[in-house]
Structure formats: structure tokens, C-alpha cells
Design a protein around this motif. Structure first.
Motif, PDB file in Angstrom:
ATOM      1  N   ARG A 126       5.193   1.389 -12.764  1.00 62.78           N
ATOM      2  CA  ARG A 126       5.489   0.559 -11.594  1.00 62.78           C
ATOM      3  C   ARG A 126       6.251  -0.678 -12.023  1.00 62.78           C
ATOM      4  O   ARG A 126       5.939  -1.293 -13.024  1.00 62.78           O
ATOM      5  CB  ARG A 126       4.212   0.135 -10.889  1.00 62.78           C
ATOM      6  CG  ARG A 126       3.485   1.276 -10.281  1.00 62.78           C
ATOM      7  CD  ARG A 126       2.246   0.772  -9.592  1.00 62.78           C
ATOM      8  NE  ARG A 126       1.450   1.931  -9.216  1.00 62.78           N
ATOM      9  CZ  ARG A 126       0.792   2.015  -8.088  1.00 62.78           C
ATOM     10  NH1 ARG A 126       0.803   1.021  -7.249  1.00 62.78           N
ATOM     11  NH2 ARG A 126       0.099   3.082  -7.793  1.00 62.78           N
ATOM     12  N   GLU A 136      -6.458  11.039  -1.468  1.00 60.39           N
ATOM     13  CA  GLU A 136      -6.396   9.633  -1.842  1.00 60.39           C
ATOM     14  C   GLU A 136      -5.832   9.468  -3.258  1.00 60.39           C
ATOM     15  O   GLU A 136      -5.020   8.571  -3.504  1.00 60.39           O
ATOM     16  CB  GLU A 136      -7.783   8.984  -1.741  1.00 60.39           C
ATOM     17  CG  GLU A 136      -7.805   7.513  -2.079  1.00 60.39           C
ATOM     18  CD  GLU A 136      -6.983   6.632  -1.144  1.00 60.39           C
ATOM     19  OE1 GLU A 136      -6.821   5.438  -1.457  1.00 60.39           O
ATOM     20  OE2 GLU A 136      -6.486   7.121  -0.102  1.00 60.39           O
ATOM     21  N   ALA A 137      -6.231  10.319  -4.173  1.00 56.10           N
ATOM     22  CA  ALA A 137      -5.690  10.241  -5.536  1.00 56.10           C
ATOM     23  C   ALA A 137      -4.180  10.476  -5.513  1.00 56.10           C
ATOM     24  O   ALA A 137      -3.420   9.756  -6.175  1.00 56.10           O
ATOM     25  CB  ALA A 137      -6.381  11.268  -6.434  1.00 56.10           C
ATOM     26  N   MET A 180      -8.579  10.460 -11.101  1.00 50.78           N
ATOM     27  CA  MET A 180      -7.200   9.983 -11.220  1.00 50.78           C
ATOM     28  C   MET A 180      -6.643  10.323 -12.605  1.00 50.78           C
ATOM     29  O   MET A 180      -5.485  10.720 -12.739  1.00 50.78           O
ATOM     30  CB  MET A 180      -7.134   8.479 -10.979  1.00 50.78           C
ATOM     31  CG  MET A 180      -7.377   8.045  -9.565  1.00 50.78           C
ATOM     32  SD  MET A 180      -6.011   8.413  -8.475  1.00 50.78           S
ATOM     33  CE  MET A 180      -4.792   7.258  -9.072  1.00 50.78           C
ATOM     34  N   MET A 237       0.842  -1.170   0.000  1.00 52.03           N
ATOM     35  CA  MET A 237       0.000   0.000   0.000  1.00 52.03           C
ATOM     36  C   MET A 237       0.896   1.244   0.000  1.00 52.03           C
ATOM     37  O   MET A 237       1.795   1.363   0.814  1.00 52.03           O
ATOM     38  CB  MET A 237      -0.897  -0.011   1.241  1.00 52.03           C
ATOM     39  CG  MET A 237      -1.757   1.222   1.327  1.00 52.03           C
ATOM     40  SD  MET A 237      -2.781   1.337   2.799  1.00 52.03           S
ATOM     41  CE  MET A 237      -3.983   0.107   2.478  1.00 52.03           C
ATOM     42  N   PRO A 238       0.655   2.190  -0.922  1.00 47.94           N
ATOM     43  CA  PRO A 238       1.477   3.399  -0.972  1.00 47.94           C
ATOM     44  C   PRO A 238       1.328   4.235   0.300  1.00 47.94           C
ATOM     45  O   PRO A 238       0.254   4.317   0.890  1.00 47.94           O
ATOM     46  CB  PRO A 238       0.924   4.166  -2.172  1.00 47.94           C
ATOM     47  CG  PRO A 238       0.121   3.198  -2.948  1.00 47.94           C
ATOM     48  CD  PRO A 238      -0.321   2.137  -1.998  1.00 47.94           C
ATOM     49  N   ARG A 244      -2.159   9.977  -2.954  1.00 46.33           N
ATOM     50  CA  ARG A 244      -1.517   8.848  -2.273  1.00 46.33           C
ATOM     51  C   ARG A 244      -1.337   7.675  -3.232  1.00 46.33           C
ATOM     52  O   ARG A 244      -0.263   7.067  -3.307  1.00 46.33           O
ATOM     53  CB  ARG A 244      -2.338   8.405  -1.070  1.00 46.33           C
ATOM     54  CG  ARG A 244      -1.672   7.285  -0.260  1.00 46.33           C
ATOM     55  CD  ARG A 244      -2.584   6.777   0.829  1.00 46.33           C
ATOM     56  NE  ARG A 244      -3.707   6.014   0.298  1.00 46.33           N
ATOM     57  CZ  ARG A 244      -3.645   4.714  -0.043  1.00 46.33           C
ATOM     58  NH1 ARG A 244      -2.524   4.041   0.081  1.00 46.33           N
ATOM     59  NH2 ARG A 244      -4.710   4.101  -0.512  1.00 46.33           N
ATOM     60  N   LEU A 245      -2.377   7.363  -4.000  1.00 47.06           N
ATOM     61  CA  LEU A 245      -2.300   6.232  -4.921  1.00 47.06           C
ATOM     62  C   LEU A 245      -1.313   6.480  -6.058  1.00 47.06           C
ATOM     63  O   LEU A 245      -0.598   5.570  -6.478  1.00 47.06           O
ATOM     64  CB  LEU A 245      -3.678   5.915  -5.491  1.00 47.06           C
ATOM     65  CG  LEU A 245      -4.683   5.358  -4.492  1.00 47.06           C
ATOM     66  CD1 LEU A 245      -6.053   5.225  -5.138  1.00 47.06           C
ATOM     67  CD2 LEU A 245      -4.222   4.034  -3.931  1.00 47.06           C
ATOM     68  N   LEU A 246      -1.260   7.705  -6.557  1.00 43.79           N
ATOM     69  CA  LEU A 246      -0.414   8.003  -7.701  1.00 43.79           C
ATOM     70  C   LEU A 246       1.018   8.353  -7.307  1.00 43.79           C
ATOM     71  O   LEU A 246       1.960   7.997  -8.017  1.00 43.79           O
ATOM     72  CB  LEU A 246      -1.027   9.154  -8.504  1.00 43.79           C
ATOM     73  CG  LEU A 246      -0.473   9.391  -9.890  1.00 43.79           C
ATOM     74  CD1 LEU A 246      -0.676   8.160 -10.764  1.00 43.79           C
ATOM     75  CD2 LEU A 246      -1.161  10.582 -10.527  1.00 43.79           C
ATOM     76  N   ASP A 302       4.347   6.130  -3.654  1.00 42.09           N
ATOM     77  CA  ASP A 302       5.406   5.123  -3.650  1.00 42.09           C
ATOM     78  C   ASP A 302       6.797   5.702  -3.872  1.00 42.09           C
ATOM     79  O   ASP A 302       7.761   4.969  -3.996  1.00 42.09           O
ATOM     80  CB  ASP A 302       5.110   4.029  -4.673  1.00 42.09           C
ATOM     81  CG  ASP A 302       4.855   4.588  -6.051  1.00 42.09           C
ATOM     82  OD1 ASP A 302       5.080   5.791  -6.263  1.00 42.09           O
ATOM     83  OD2 ASP A 302       4.419   3.813  -6.918  1.00 42.09           O
ATOM     84  N   ARG A 318       1.598   7.895   2.435  1.00 40.82           N
ATOM     85  CA  ARG A 318       1.154   9.263   2.207  1.00 40.82           C
ATOM     86  C   ARG A 318       2.367  10.128   1.875  1.00 40.82           C
ATOM     87  O   ARG A 318       3.350  10.122   2.618  1.00 40.82           O
ATOM     88  CB  ARG A 318       0.483   9.750   3.479  1.00 40.82           C
ATOM     89  CG  ARG A 318      -0.102  11.113   3.405  1.00 40.82           C
ATOM     90  CD  ARG A 318      -0.801  11.429   4.676  1.00 40.82           C
ATOM     91  NE  ARG A 318       0.083  12.245   5.489  1.00 40.82           N
ATOM     92  CZ  ARG A 318      -0.236  12.792   6.629  1.00 40.82           C
ATOM     93  NH1 ARG A 318      -1.425  12.563   7.144  1.00 40.82           N
ATOM     94  NH2 ARG A 318       0.606  13.542   7.279  1.00 40.82           N
ATOM     95  N   ARG A 337     -12.061   7.242 -10.961  1.00 38.49           N
ATOM     96  CA  ARG A 337     -11.131   6.906 -12.052  1.00 38.49           C
ATOM     97  C   ARG A 337     -10.893   8.120 -12.944  1.00 38.49           C
ATOM     98  O   ARG A 337      -9.771   8.357 -13.393  1.00 38.49           O
ATOM     99  CB  ARG A 337     -11.677   5.759 -12.889  1.00 38.49           C
ATOM    100  CG  ARG A 337     -11.630   4.426 -12.205  1.00 38.49           C
ATOM    101  CD  ARG A 337     -12.219   3.374 -13.125  1.00 38.49           C
ATOM    102  NE  ARG A 337     -12.466   2.157 -12.397  1.00 38.49           N
ATOM    103  CZ  ARG A 337     -11.844   1.022 -12.640  1.00 38.49           C
ATOM    104  NH1 ARG A 337     -10.956   0.956 -13.610  1.00 38.49           N
ATOM    105  NH2 ARG A 337     -12.118  -0.048 -11.936  1.00 38.49           N
TER     106      ARG A 337
END
Length: 118
Positions: free
Chosen positions: A116, A66-67, A99, A1-2, A69-71, A74, A4, A96
Motif C-alpha cells: 500500500r 471480509e478477508a 488473512m 475503507m476498501p 475485501r480487506l486484501l 483497493d 467490495r 489474522r
């Protein structure tokens, strides 16, 4: 999980990104990107009072966080201060699509997001 990404917290950091950074507008958000070579990526979030009431503004910021964090969580992107500004459409926009707005804004600002290695 990425994880923050680190945050911009002080007003002067937001103002510096607004004054010197590149601005890219999308239907779901506005991105202000300020290159900071040799520094870690930092992200800030803001929504003006023109956007709904407090509940809507908080939902908008949560979706932007959240967008991001996901993008960006990492650590593949570094060397920028980014400010994500919520718009009227952010809270109700399909996630989506939101994002995609963030990816497109970053691409337009010249920020490469490496693929990735999974």
C-alpha cells in the motif's frame, strides 16, 4: 475503507476457474486462481455442505468475503478470477491467521499483492 471486489456469480465461471485455474490449499481456505489478462479482478466464494450447518457455512462465507475485501478491495490486483473455498477450519480460525492463509495462497499462486502507498 476498501470497496467490495466484483463477484463471480454464475456457475460456469466457478467451473472454469476450477477446471483451468491453479489450486492452492491452506488450512483455512482453498484458492482457485484463473488468470484473465486485461480484465478486472473478480472473486467468488463457496462452501460445500460438508462444512457444518447453514449457520456455519454463512459465517465461513462472511469471513472469506471480509478477508478478500480487506486484501483485494483497493484495486491493486487485477487480471484474475479467484474462487475462495471455505473449509471446516475457516469459521473458527483466528482472523489474522485467515488473512495470512489468503496472502500465502495468493503468493503461492503467483499473484503479487503490491504494498500500500499510504
Amino acid at each position: 475503507m476498501p470497496a467490495r471486489p466484483p463477484r463471480l456469480t454464475q456457475r460456469r465461471e466457478f467451473q472454469r476457474a476450477a477446471a483451468r485455474g491453479q489450486k492452492v490449499a491452506r488450512p483455512g481456505l482453498v484458492l482457485q486462481a484463473l488468470p484473465q489478462p486485461g480484465q478486472a479482478l473478480r472473486v467468488g466464494f463457496t462452501v460445500t455442505k460438508k462444512v457444518g450447518n447453514a449457520v456455519v457455512r454463512n459465517r465461513t462465507k462472511r469471513r472469506l468475503r471480509e478477508a478478500a475485501r480487506l486484501l483485494l478491495g483497493d484495486g491493486r490486483v487485477a487480471g484474475y478470477d479467484l474462487v475462495l473455498i471455505g473449509r471446516d477450519a475457516t469459521a473458527g480460525r483466528d482472523f489474522r491467521t485467515l488473512m495470512g492463509d489468503l496472502r500465502g495462497a495468493m503468493k503461492q499462486a503467483g499473484i503479487a499483492i503490491p504494498d500500500r502507498a499510504e
